[in-house]
Design an enzyme around this catalytic site. Structure first.
Site, PDB file in Angstrom:
ATOM      1  CB  CYS A 138      -0.924   0.002   1.217  1.00 47.57           C
ATOM      2  SG  CYS A 138      -1.968   1.473   1.297  1.00 47.57           S
ATOM      3  CB  CYS A 141      -0.494   2.619   3.996  1.00 48.17           C
ATOM      4  SG  CYS A 141      -1.980   1.886   3.313  1.00 48.17           S
ATOM      5  CG  ASP A 142       3.328   1.397   4.250  1.00 49.29           C
ATOM      6  OD1 ASP A 142       2.841   1.911   5.262  1.00 49.29           O
ATOM      7  OD2 ASP A 142       3.229   0.187   3.976  1.00 49.29           O
TER       8      ASP A 142
END
Ligand code: NAP
Length: 320
Positions: A138, A141-142
């Site tokens: 992701c 997200c990261d």
């Protein structure tokens, strides 16, 4: 098989990720006898995540499993029952609906499907150990953790393009590694990728191994045409080769060609939106990644769970 007739529920929720647990919070607070069948691997994909910095309310971020434990405790404190068992079948062909789990059949007036979707991984050596240590599925997200770093995306579909564009905003470089010589992604997405100077493509390569112990340091590649092997150094690897929605146990619910639950919007006679989370079966609603291949965030899954519970509430009031 034992039928749990004494346990007639108003709402049974299948799944215990952010969508399922949020649906539970809303259902129980609306006064419904609610059961969440959480599965043995409860908590969904966030249980496999490390620091979550994009879920509002946590100034320093929160570890994925801690976030899920908080949601679970909140749901249980409000009185929602959680069954740590896999459900083996959902039969929606007649009412009340029948859900089989742990060798028992549970009956319910309505159901919320929130079984999520699992990221597909490469399953090559090193992947399991390096998940959350530079290997992710992701970018939204990261990506933040890869500011100024060299990164790799594996895949050639729309997700890979999208992840590459997200990463390119912060990373020093993004290399898309694809196993063929053409992308599957839509032309519009490809055009955006090819216009981004930070993104390069390595065609006809597959990742056969990860390098690194504490953190990923590179990948081992094999040329899919010549068989030639090589190493490629990188600080981060993002796998974007698709997701598998958890829908194989449903009978009678319409799925799309990729196996996602088809979400339907239902209007009332006046043309106003009545339900946003309906499925092909009245009384069965859906929330989270099991129908959403587009956003796939913890916060959107939670929001979809809320919508499904509000829709189930409206449906139960109208179908007493
Ligand atoms: P996808 O379209 O199925 O693409 C998966 C990609 O990963 C393909 O390029 C495939 O290669 C590659 N792949 C699969 N298994 C692999 C393996 N073991 N090793 C290496 N590569 C592998 O999946 P997706 O990109 O997640 O998209 C899923 C759906 O969501 C699609 O319908 C897509 O259009 C949609 N979506 C839309 C948007 C948007 O509209 N913005 C964004 C994201 C997703 P091959 O091409 O060689 O098969």
């Amino acid at each position: 098989m034992e039928t749990n007739f004494s346990n007639m529920y108003d709402i049974i929720i299948l799944g215990s990720g952010p969508a399922g647990l949020t649906a539970g919070i809303y259902s129980i607070r609306a006064g419904y006898k609610t059961l969440i069948i959480s599965g043995t691997r409860w908590g969904g994909q966030l249980m496999l995540t490390t620091l979550v910095e994009n879920y509002p309310g946590f100034t320093e971020g929160i570890q994925g499993p801690d976030l899920m434990m908080n949601m679970r405790k909140q749901t249980e404190r409000l009185g929602c029952e959680l069954l740590n068992t896999e459900f083996t079948q959902g039969d929606f062909s007649s009412k009340p609906f029948k859900i089989t789990a742990g060798g028992k059949v549970y009956e319910t007036k309505s159901v919320i499907i929130a079984t999520g979707a699992d990221s597909i991984w490469l399953n090559v050596p090193g992947e399991l150990q390096l998940r959350g240590r530079g290997v992710s599925t992701c970018a939204v997200c990261d990506a933040f953790f890869f500011r100024g770093k060299e990164t790799v995306i594996v895949g050639g579909g729309d997700s890979a393009m999208e992840e590459a564009l997200v990463l390119a905003k912060v990373a020093k470089s993004v290399t898309i590694i694809h196993r063929r010589d053409a992308f599957r992604a839509s032309k519009a997405m490809q055009d955006r990728v090819f216009k981004e100077p930070k993104i390069k493509v390595m065609w006809n390569k597959s990742v056969t191994k990860y390098l690194g112990t504490e953190h990923v340091t590179g990948v081992f590649l094999k040329d899919t045409k010549t068989g030639e092997e090589s190493e490629f150094k990188t600080d981060g690897v993002f796998i974007a080769i698709g997701h598998k929605p958890n829908t194989e146990k449903f009978k009678g619910i319409e799925l799309d060609e990729k196996g996602y639950v088809v979400r339907k919007e239902v209007q009332d006679e006046g043309g106003l939106l009545k339900y946003r989370s309906a499925t092909s079966v009245p009384g069965v609603f859906v929330g989270g990644d099991v129908h959403d291949y587009r956003y796939r965030q913890a916060i959107t899954a939670a929001a979809f769970g809320c919508i499904a519970a509000l829709d189930a509430d409206k449906w139960l009031q109208e179908n007493k």
